[in-house]
Design a protein around this motif. Structure first.
Motif, PDB file in Angstrom:
ATOM      1  N   LEU A   1       0.839  -1.196   0.000  1.00  0.00           N
ATOM      2  CA  LEU A   1       0.000   0.000   0.000  1.00  0.00           C
ATOM      3  C   LEU A   1       0.876   1.249   0.000  1.00  0.00           C
ATOM      4  CD1 LEU A   1      -2.645  -0.847   2.765  1.00  0.00           C
ATOM      5  CD2 LEU A   1      -2.925  -1.005   0.286  1.00  0.00           C
ATOM      6  N   PRO A   2       0.379   2.337  -0.566  1.00  0.00           N
ATOM      7  CA  PRO A   2       1.087   3.607  -0.412  1.00  0.00           C
ATOM      8  C   PRO A   2       1.224   3.933   1.084  1.00  0.00           C
ATOM      9  CG  PRO A   2      -0.599   3.793  -2.099  1.00  0.00           C
ATOM     10  CD  PRO A   2      -0.805   2.459  -1.421  1.00  0.00           C
ATOM     11  N   ALA A   3       2.269   4.632   1.442  1.00  0.00           N
ATOM     12  CA  ALA A   3       2.599   4.878   2.851  1.00  0.00           C
ATOM     13  C   ALA A   3       1.447   5.499   3.635  1.00  0.00           C
ATOM     14  CB  ALA A   3       3.845   5.737   2.956  1.00  0.00           C
ATOM     15  N   ARG A   4       0.773   6.492   3.081  1.00  0.00           N
ATOM     16  CA  ARG A   4      -0.297   7.159   3.834  1.00  0.00           C
ATOM     17  C   ARG A   4      -1.474   6.220   4.094  1.00  0.00           C
ATOM     18  NH1 ARG A   4      -0.683  12.671   4.214  1.00  0.00           N
ATOM     19  NH2 ARG A   4      -2.812  12.744   3.472  1.00  0.00           N
ATOM     20  N   GLN A   5      -1.809   5.364   3.128  1.00  0.00           N
ATOM     21  CA  GLN A   5      -2.877   4.385   3.356  1.00  0.00           C
ATOM     22  C   GLN A   5      -2.434   3.380   4.420  1.00  0.00           C
ATOM     23  OE1 GLN A   5      -4.077   2.615  -0.394  1.00  0.00           O
ATOM     24  NE2 GLN A   5      -4.333   4.623  -1.352  1.00  0.00           N
ATOM     25  N   ARG A   6      -1.177   2.964   4.357  1.00  0.00           N
ATOM     26  CA  ARG A   6      -0.633   2.010   5.324  1.00  0.00           C
ATOM     27  C   ARG A   6      -0.675   2.600   6.730  1.00  0.00           C
ATOM     28  NH1 ARG A   6       3.723   1.005   2.672  1.00  0.00           N
ATOM     29  NH2 ARG A   6       5.123   2.401   3.743  1.00  0.00           N
ATOM     30  N   VAL A   7      -0.312   3.869   6.861  1.00  0.00           N
ATOM     31  CA  VAL A   7      -0.337   4.524   8.165  1.00  0.00           C
ATOM     32  C   VAL A   7      -1.777   4.607   8.684  1.00  0.00           C
ATOM     33  CG1 VAL A   7       0.047   6.702   9.379  1.00  0.00           C
ATOM     34  CG2 VAL A   7       1.775   5.848   7.783  1.00  0.00           C
ATOM     35  N   ALA A   8      -2.696   5.028   7.844  1.00  0.00           N
ATOM     36  CA  ALA A   8      -4.100   5.169   8.262  1.00  0.00           C
ATOM     37  C   ALA A   8      -4.656   3.828   8.738  1.00  0.00           C
ATOM     38  CB  ALA A   8      -4.944   5.723   7.110  1.00  0.00           C
ATOM     39  N   ILE A   9      -4.439   2.781   7.977  1.00  0.00           N
ATOM     40  CA  ILE A   9      -4.946   1.451   8.355  1.00  0.00           C
ATOM     41  C   ILE A   9      -4.263   0.964   9.626  1.00  0.00           C
ATOM     42  CG2 ILE A   9      -4.974  -0.985   7.660  1.00  0.00           C
ATOM     43  CD1 ILE A   9      -5.708   0.020   4.831  1.00  0.00           C
ATOM     44  N   SER A  10      -2.962   1.191   9.746  1.00  0.00           N
ATOM     45  CA  SER A  10      -2.237   0.771  10.950  1.00  0.00           C
ATOM     46  C   SER A  10      -2.782   1.459  12.193  1.00  0.00           C
ATOM     47  CB  SER A  10      -0.744   1.072  10.810  1.00  0.00           C
ATOM     48  OG  SER A  10      -0.171   0.271   9.809  1.00  0.00           O
ATOM     49  N   LEU A  11      -2.993   2.763  12.114  1.00  0.00           N
ATOM     50  CA  LEU A  11      -3.497   3.497  13.276  1.00  0.00           C
ATOM     51  C   LEU A  11      -4.893   3.039  13.678  1.00  0.00           C
ATOM     52  CD1 LEU A  11      -2.266   7.103  12.430  1.00  0.00           C
ATOM     53  CD2 LEU A  11      -1.490   5.674  14.335  1.00  0.00           C
ATOM     54  N   VAL A  12      -5.783   2.908  12.705  1.00  0.00           N
ATOM     55  CA  VAL A  12      -7.179   2.595  13.009  1.00  0.00           C
ATOM     56  C   VAL A  12      -7.378   1.120  13.363  1.00  0.00           C
ATOM     57  CG1 VAL A  12      -9.523   2.516  12.042  1.00  0.00           C
ATOM     58  CG2 VAL A  12      -8.082   4.525  11.677  1.00  0.00           C
ATOM     59  N   HIS A  13      -6.759   0.227  12.607  1.00  0.00           N
ATOM     60  CA  HIS A  13      -7.037  -1.192  12.799  1.00  0.00           C
ATOM     61  C   HIS A  13      -6.060  -1.911  13.715  1.00  0.00           C
ATOM     62  CE1 HIS A  13     -10.377  -1.255  10.048  1.00  0.00           C
ATOM     63  NE2 HIS A  13      -9.671  -0.541   9.210  1.00  0.00           N
ATOM     64  N   PHE A  14      -4.819  -1.475  13.746  1.00  0.00           N
ATOM     65  CA  PHE A  14      -3.830  -2.179  14.562  1.00  0.00           C
ATOM     66  C   PHE A  14      -3.543  -1.456  15.874  1.00  0.00           C
ATOM     67  CE2 PHE A  14      -2.889  -3.596  10.216  1.00  0.00           C
ATOM     68  CZ  PHE A  14      -3.028  -4.965  10.387  1.00  0.00           C
ATOM     69  N   GLU A  15      -3.567  -0.143  15.864  1.00  0.00           N
ATOM     70  CA  GLU A  15      -3.304   0.626  17.077  1.00  0.00           C
ATOM     71  C   GLU A  15      -4.587   1.080  17.755  1.00  0.00           C
ATOM     72  OE1 GLU A  15      -0.338   0.722  18.460  1.00  0.00           O
ATOM     73  OE2 GLU A  15       0.316  -0.477  16.744  1.00  0.00           O
ATOM     74  N   GLU A  16      -5.729   0.734  17.167  1.00  0.00           N
ATOM     75  CA  GLU A  16      -7.054   0.975  17.731  1.00  0.00           C
ATOM     76  C   GLU A  16      -7.328   2.444  18.040  1.00  0.00           C
ATOM     77  OE1 GLU A  16      -7.389  -1.754  20.988  1.00  0.00           O
ATOM     78  OE2 GLU A  16      -7.264  -3.494  19.677  1.00  0.00           O
ATOM     79  N   CYS A  17      -6.825   3.332  17.184  1.00  0.00           N
ATOM     80  CA  CYS A  17      -7.142   4.754  17.300  1.00  0.00           C
ATOM     81  C   CYS A  17      -8.491   4.990  16.634  1.00  0.00           C
ATOM     82  CB  CYS A  17      -6.086   5.604  16.588  1.00  0.00           C
ATOM     83  SG  CYS A  17      -4.442   5.541  17.327  1.00  0.00           S
TER      84      CYS A  17
ATOM     85  N   ASN B   1     -11.074   7.388  14.401  1.00  0.00           N
ATOM     86  CA  ASN B   1     -10.816   8.170  13.189  1.00  0.00           C
ATOM     87  C   ASN B   1     -10.348   9.587  13.504  1.00  0.00           C
ATOM     88  OD1 ASN B   1     -11.610   5.900  11.830  1.00  0.00           O
ATOM     89  ND2 ASN B   1     -13.262   6.870  10.694  1.00  0.00           N
ATOM     90  N   ILE B   2     -10.940  10.206  14.506  1.00  0.00           N
ATOM     91  CA  ILE B   2     -10.558  11.573  14.853  1.00  0.00           C
ATOM     92  C   ILE B   2      -9.119  11.595  15.362  1.00  0.00           C
ATOM     93  CG2 ILE B   2     -11.019  13.496  16.435  1.00  0.00           C
ATOM     94  CD1 ILE B   2     -14.018  12.697  16.247  1.00  0.00           C
ATOM     95  N   GLU B   3      -8.784  10.660  16.240  1.00  0.00           N
ATOM     96  CA  GLU B   3      -7.423  10.594  16.779  1.00  0.00           C
ATOM     97  C   GLU B   3      -6.409  10.285  15.676  1.00  0.00           C
ATOM     98  OE1 GLU B   3      -4.977   8.445  20.421  1.00  0.00           O
ATOM     99  OE2 GLU B   3      -6.828   7.514  19.708  1.00  0.00           O
ATOM    100  N   ALA B   4      -6.735   9.332  14.807  1.00  0.00           N
ATOM    101  CA  ALA B   4      -5.821   8.974  13.712  1.00  0.00           C
ATOM    102  C   ALA B   4      -5.620  10.159  12.767  1.00  0.00           C
ATOM    103  CB  ALA B   4      -6.356   7.764  12.947  1.00  0.00           C
ATOM    104  N   ALA B   5      -6.701  10.871  12.451  1.00  0.00           N
ATOM    105  CA  ALA B   5      -6.586  12.048  11.581  1.00  0.00           C
ATOM    106  C   ALA B   5      -5.709  13.103  12.235  1.00  0.00           C
ATOM    107  CB  ALA B   5      -7.972  12.610  11.266  1.00  0.00           C
ATOM    108  N   ASP B   6      -5.873  13.272  13.544  1.00  0.00           N
ATOM    109  CA  ASP B   6      -5.051  14.232  14.277  1.00  0.00           C
ATOM    110  C   ASP B   6      -3.577  13.828  14.239  1.00  0.00           C
ATOM    111  OD1 ASP B   6      -4.672  16.523  15.930  1.00  0.00           O
ATOM    112  OD2 ASP B   6      -4.556  15.212  17.693  1.00  0.00           O
ATOM    113  N   ILE B   7      -3.284  12.555  14.435  1.00  0.00           N
ATOM    114  CA  ILE B   7      -1.906  12.060  14.397  1.00  0.00           C
ATOM    115  C   ILE B   7      -1.291  12.316  13.029  1.00  0.00           C
ATOM    116  CG2 ILE B   7      -0.504   9.947  14.387  1.00  0.00           C
ATOM    117  CD1 ILE B   7      -2.439   8.920  16.634  1.00  0.00           C
ATOM    118  N   MET B   8      -2.070  12.079  11.976  1.00  0.00           N
ATOM    119  CA  MET B   8      -1.564  12.246  10.610  1.00  0.00           C
ATOM    120  C   MET B   8      -1.635  13.697  10.131  1.00  0.00           C
ATOM    121  SD  MET B   8      -2.955   8.798   8.699  1.00  0.00           S
ATOM    122  CE  MET B   8      -2.004   9.155   7.200  1.00  0.00           C
TER     123      MET B   8
END
Length: 191
Positions: free
Chosen positions: A132-148, A150-157
Motif C-alpha cells: 500500500l502507499p505509505a499514507r494508506q498504510r499509516v491510516a490502516i495501521s493506526l485505526v485497525h492495529f493501534e485501535e485509534c 478516526n478523529i485521533e488517527a486524523a489528528d496524528i496524521m
C-alpha cells in the motif's frame, strides 16, 4: 470533544512526574506506550531495527518534552504522531514515501506458538500492507492495529477526518484486492 479530558489530565500528571525525574512514572510511560510506538514504526517502515530506532527517538523527544508538557493531548496520540512523522521523514529522505515498494515485514509479535496457517495469513497481510502507499498504510495501521479512532488517527496524521476516511477506503479496497488470491486459496483448502 476529541479525547477524554480525564485521560488527558491523567497523562499530564504522569508527565509532570516524569519531568520531576520519577523513575516509576518513566517506567509506566515506557510500559504503556513503547510497544505501540514500535508497532506503528514497524508497520510503516517494515524493518525491525529502523522501527526500534524511530520508537527510541520518539521516546527521547517525549522525555525532552516532559518539563513543558501541557494537558492538550494524550501521551499515546502525541507519541504516535511523533513516531509517524519520524518514519515519514525517514521515508522521504530515502525517496520511498510514495512508491509503496517497501521490504517485507518480519513479524514483530511474540506469538511463536501460532499455528502455521495463522502465521502464513499474518505474513500475507503484512506483505499486502507493505504494497500500500505509505499514507494508506499509516491510516490502516493506526485505526485497525493501534485501535485509534478516526478523529485521533486524523489528528496524528495531521489531516482531516474526511481525508483519513478516504485513505482508509482506498487502502481497504487495495488490501481486499491484494488478499483475494489468499482468500480463494483458503476457501479451496477448507471447502
Amino acid at each position: 470533544m476529541m479525547q477524554n479530558l480525564s485521560e488527558i489530565e491523567a497523562d499530564a500528571a504522569l508527565m509532570q512526574e516524569v519531568a520531576r525525574g520519577s523513575a516509576s512514572a518513566s517506567r509506566i510511560v515506557a510500559d504503556q506506550y513503547l510497544d505501540g510506538s514500535y508497532r506503528l514504526a514497524m508497520r510503516i517502515l517494515g524493518e525491525a531495527s529502523l522501527a526500534e530506532d524511530m520508537a527510541q527517538e520518539a521516546f527521547l523527544r517525549l522525555w525532552k518534552q516532559a518539563p513543558d508538557w501541557q494537558a492538550k493531548a494524550q501521551i499515546k496520540t502525541w507519541l504516535h504522531r511523533v513516531t509517524h512523522n519520524l518514519c515519514i521523514d525517514y521515508l522521504r529522505k530515502q525517496s520511498r514515501y510514495s512508491d509503496g515498494e517497501l521490504p517485507d515485514v518480519e513479524d514483530p509479535g511474540p506469538d511463536v506458538h501460532q499455528l502455521r496457517e495463522q502465521r502464513q495469513l499474518s505474513d500475507k497481510v503484512a506483505e499486502a500492507m507493505q504494497k500500500l502507499p505509505a499514507r494508506q498504510r499509516v491510516a490502516i495501521s493506526l485505526v485497525h492495529f493501534e485501535e485509534c479512532g478516526n478523529i485521533e488517527a486524523a489528528d496524528i496524521m495531521d489531516i482531516s477526518v474526511d481525508a483519513l476516511e478516504s485513505l482508509l477506503a482506498r487502502g481497504r479496497r487495495k488490501l481486499k484486492e491484494l488478499l483475494l488470491p489468499v482468500r480463494r486459496l483458503m476457501d479451496g483448502e477448507m471447502g
